[in-house]
Design a protein around this motif. Structure first.
Motif, PDB file in Angstrom:
ATOM      1  N   GLY A   1       0.994  -0.985  -0.041  1.00  0.00           N
ATOM      2  CA  GLY A   1       0.171   0.009  -0.003  1.00  0.00           C
ATOM      3  C   GLY A   1       1.020   1.250  -0.068  1.00  0.00           C
ATOM      4  O   GLY A   1       2.056   1.209  -0.180  1.00  0.00           O
ATOM      5  N   GLU A   2       0.251   2.308   0.309  1.00  0.00           N
ATOM      6  CA  GLU A   2       0.813   3.671   0.179  1.00  0.00           C
ATOM      7  C   GLU A   2       1.338   4.009   1.412  1.00  0.00           C
ATOM      8  O   GLU A   2       0.528   4.084   2.488  1.00  0.00           O
ATOM      9  CB  GLU A   2       0.024   4.527  -0.616  1.00  0.00           C
ATOM     10  N   ILE A   3       2.434   5.094   1.620  1.00  0.00           N
ATOM     11  CA  ILE A   3       2.695   5.681   2.583  1.00  0.00           C
ATOM     12  C   ILE A   3       2.029   7.375   2.534  1.00  0.00           C
ATOM     13  O   ILE A   3       1.515   7.799   3.408  1.00  0.00           O
ATOM     14  CB  ILE A   3       4.171   6.240   2.880  1.00  0.00           C
ATOM     15  N   LEU A   4       2.086   7.806   1.133  1.00  0.00           N
ATOM     16  CA  LEU A   4       1.518   9.040   0.791  1.00  0.00           C
ATOM     17  C   LEU A   4       0.924   8.951  -0.464  1.00  0.00           C
ATOM     18  O   LEU A   4       1.313   8.316  -1.376  1.00  0.00           O
ATOM     19  CB  LEU A   4       2.587  10.040   0.755  1.00  0.00           C
ATOM     20  N   GLN A   5      -0.445   9.591  -0.501  1.00  0.00           N
ATOM     21  CA  GLN A   5      -0.967   9.452  -2.066  1.00  0.00           C
ATOM     22  C   GLN A   5      -1.972  10.760  -2.148  1.00  0.00           C
ATOM     23  O   GLN A   5      -2.592  10.921  -1.095  1.00  0.00           O
ATOM     24  CB  GLN A   5      -1.970   8.171  -2.229  1.00  0.00           C
TER      25      GLN A   5
ATOM     26  N   ALA B   1      -1.503  10.921   8.446  1.00  0.00           N
ATOM     27  CA  ALA B   1      -2.319  11.883   7.855  1.00  0.00           C
ATOM     28  C   ALA B   1      -2.936  11.467   6.572  1.00  0.00           C
ATOM     29  O   ALA B   1      -4.041  11.804   6.139  1.00  0.00           O
ATOM     30  CB  ALA B   1      -1.240  13.223   7.957  1.00  0.00           C
ATOM     31  N   SER B   2      -2.024  10.880   5.861  1.00  0.00           N
ATOM     32  CA  SER B   2      -2.507  10.522   4.231  1.00  0.00           C
ATOM     33  C   SER B   2      -3.485   9.446   4.535  1.00  0.00           C
ATOM     34  O   SER B   2      -4.758   9.515   3.614  1.00  0.00           O
ATOM     35  CB  SER B   2      -1.231   9.936   3.725  1.00  0.00           C
ATOM     36  N   ALA B   3      -3.353   8.399   5.184  1.00  0.00           N
ATOM     37  CA  ALA B   3      -4.590   7.504   5.717  1.00  0.00           C
ATOM     38  C   ALA B   3      -5.926   8.023   5.918  1.00  0.00           C
ATOM     39  O   ALA B   3      -7.036   7.700   5.468  1.00  0.00           O
ATOM     40  CB  ALA B   3      -4.232   6.417   6.519  1.00  0.00           C
ATOM     41  N   ARG B   4      -5.715   9.143   6.874  1.00  0.00           N
ATOM     42  CA  ARG B   4      -7.028  10.007   7.259  1.00  0.00           C
ATOM     43  C   ARG B   4      -7.655  10.575   6.044  1.00  0.00           C
ATOM     44  O   ARG B   4      -9.009  10.635   6.049  1.00  0.00           O
ATOM     45  CB  ARG B   4      -6.580  10.825   8.590  1.00  0.00           C
TER      46      ARG B   4
ATOM     47  N   ARG C   1     -11.875   9.772   3.457  1.00  0.00           N
ATOM     48  CA  ARG C   1     -12.828  10.409   2.742  1.00  0.00           C
ATOM     49  C   ARG C   1     -13.570   9.661   1.630  1.00  0.00           C
ATOM     50  O   ARG C   1     -14.640   9.815   1.368  1.00  0.00           O
ATOM     51  CB  ARG C   1     -12.426  11.878   2.429  1.00  0.00           C
ATOM     52  N   VAL C   2     -12.818   8.758   1.147  1.00  0.00           N
ATOM     53  CA  VAL C   2     -13.396   7.919  -0.143  1.00  0.00           C
ATOM     54  C   VAL C   2     -13.598   6.477   0.508  1.00  0.00           C
ATOM     55  O   VAL C   2     -14.329   5.983   0.200  1.00  0.00           O
ATOM     56  CB  VAL C   2     -12.318   7.961  -1.285  1.00  0.00           C
TER      57      VAL C   2
ATOM     58  N   GLU D   1     -10.770   4.032  13.058  1.00  0.00           N
ATOM     59  CA  GLU D   1     -10.781   4.683  14.273  1.00  0.00           C
ATOM     60  C   GLU D   1      -9.989   3.856  15.228  1.00  0.00           C
ATOM     61  O   GLU D   1      -9.302   4.185  16.149  1.00  0.00           O
ATOM     62  CB  GLU D   1     -11.774   5.575  14.816  1.00  0.00           C
ATOM     63  N   SER D   2     -10.524   2.717  15.264  1.00  0.00           N
ATOM     64  CA  SER D   2      -9.887   1.449  16.097  1.00  0.00           C
ATOM     65  C   SER D   2      -8.518   1.328  15.944  1.00  0.00           C
ATOM     66  O   SER D   2      -7.611   1.371  16.863  1.00  0.00           O
ATOM     67  CB  SER D   2     -10.744   0.298  15.993  1.00  0.00           C
TER      68      SER D   2
END
Length: 344
Positions: A22-26, A235-238, A242-243, A250-251
């Protein structure tokens, strides 16, 4: 077509490609000309990958190209494109052949399974011509074959890669800081249909936020800070929530905080996720065990615990006999699984 009795001998080549976690940042970033570009930084992972063998049939029509398994249509398109490129470079007429793929990357988790297939196929075709294509060419062919590609052809360096254009916006440094990743699968490991995800508007404020994360990740790589990598990934995962709207998000972030992790990372086009730990932090084994217990308590299946390591493009297996014994081959004829990763 040349009759079978006088057909030229078949020529074969082999290729391999890794996957990622997966990604660290996108997000959406600015290139050197100030133009907006969708781009990403992936988390490298050794282990599962795709292997390809291409048997070239000189004298046959280019359309006479088959692939097994038959559903690997993106890899088949990549092989056709690679044949045209390699034939042009060698001055030979394009021809058909047989492409065979094996691998053990689960589909739909956001680990780059299709990109791995495509890159392995391109490398196998090139090997059958006695060529080794430069990464930029492989990237271009991969994007043409699947419209967007992960940067698996570039090795393990942290790069900001424009996945729809096949180009590097920035090399962030030689290697990510070392991390211990406790992998898990959200949504019970159910594959994510990326084509069905809603398209969100990206405003100037979003681009500025992504650029701040880019600068922070650059700093993390320069200083070797696992803590900063964790902050960027979280921060990127948060933002990706939205999508993707993972109900466990949150868990996951809460248990990461409780167990002393530096953050979490989540594939932006799948269900694979990781809780990130600094290997230099005290009590690492205790923290990891606590994380695994917490994942189990929340009904989030753990998959694979692994460490990142510094790799360079030269250390990444590419293709052909010159690389035999360097890479870890995929299992023989392993069908694509819809869910769990193999555990260490």
């Amino acid at each position: 077509m040349i009759p079978a009795a006088t057909a030229l001998p078949a020529l074969s080549g082999a290729g391999q490609a890794p996957c990622h976690h997966g990604e660290i940042l996108q997000g959406v970033f600015l290139d050197a000309a100030g133009r907006r570009c969708a781009a990403l930084v992936t988390l490298p992972m050794a282990g599962p990958g795709s292997s390809a063998v291409f048997v070239r049939r000189p004298g046959t029509e280019p359309e006479a190209l088959t692939v097994a398994p038959a559903d690997r249509t993106k890899a088949a398109r990549a092989a056709v494109l690679a044949v045209a490129e390699c034939a042009r470079r060698t001055g030979q007429p394009p021809c058909g052949g047989e492409l065979r793929l094996t691998g053990e990357i689960p589909v739909g988790l956001g680990m780059g399974s299709s990109s791995s297939d495509v890159i392995a196929a391109v490398r196998a075709v090139a090997d059958s011509y006695g060529l080794r294509l430069e990464p930029s060419t492989v990237a271009g062919l991969a994007v043409r074959a699947e419209l967007a590609s992960d940067p698996l052809m570039l090795g393990g360096r942290p790069v900001l890669f424009a996945q729809r254009e096949g180009r590097v916006l920035e090399v962030l440094g030689p290697a990510l800081p070392p991390l211990v990743v406790v992998g898990c699968a959200l949504g019970g490991g159910k594959p994510v249909d990326t084509l069905s995800l809603p398209v969100t508007e990206v405003g100037d404020g979003d681009v500025r936020a992504y650029e701040r994360l880019r600068a922070l990740l650059r700093r993390a790589v320069a200083t070797g800070s696992a803590e900063l990598v964790g902050a960027v990934a979280t921060a990127s995962a948060r933002r990706g929530q939205r999508v993707l709207c993972h109900p466990e998000f949150e868990s996951l972030t809460a248990l990461a905080h409780r167990t002393g992790a530096v953050g979490v990372q989540i594939a932006h086009s799948g269900a694979v996720a990781g809780v990130l730990f600094d290997p230099a932090a005290p009590g690492l084994r205790r923290r990891v065990r606590g994380c695994l217990r917490a994942l189990d308590a929340h009904g989030i299946p753990a998959t694979r615990t692994f460490t990142t390591c510094a790799t360079t493009p030269e250390e990444i297996p590419h293709h052909g006999p010159a690389h035999r014994g360097v890479d870890r081959p995929a299992g023989p004829d392993t069908p694509r699984r819809p869910a769990r990763l193999p555990a260490l």
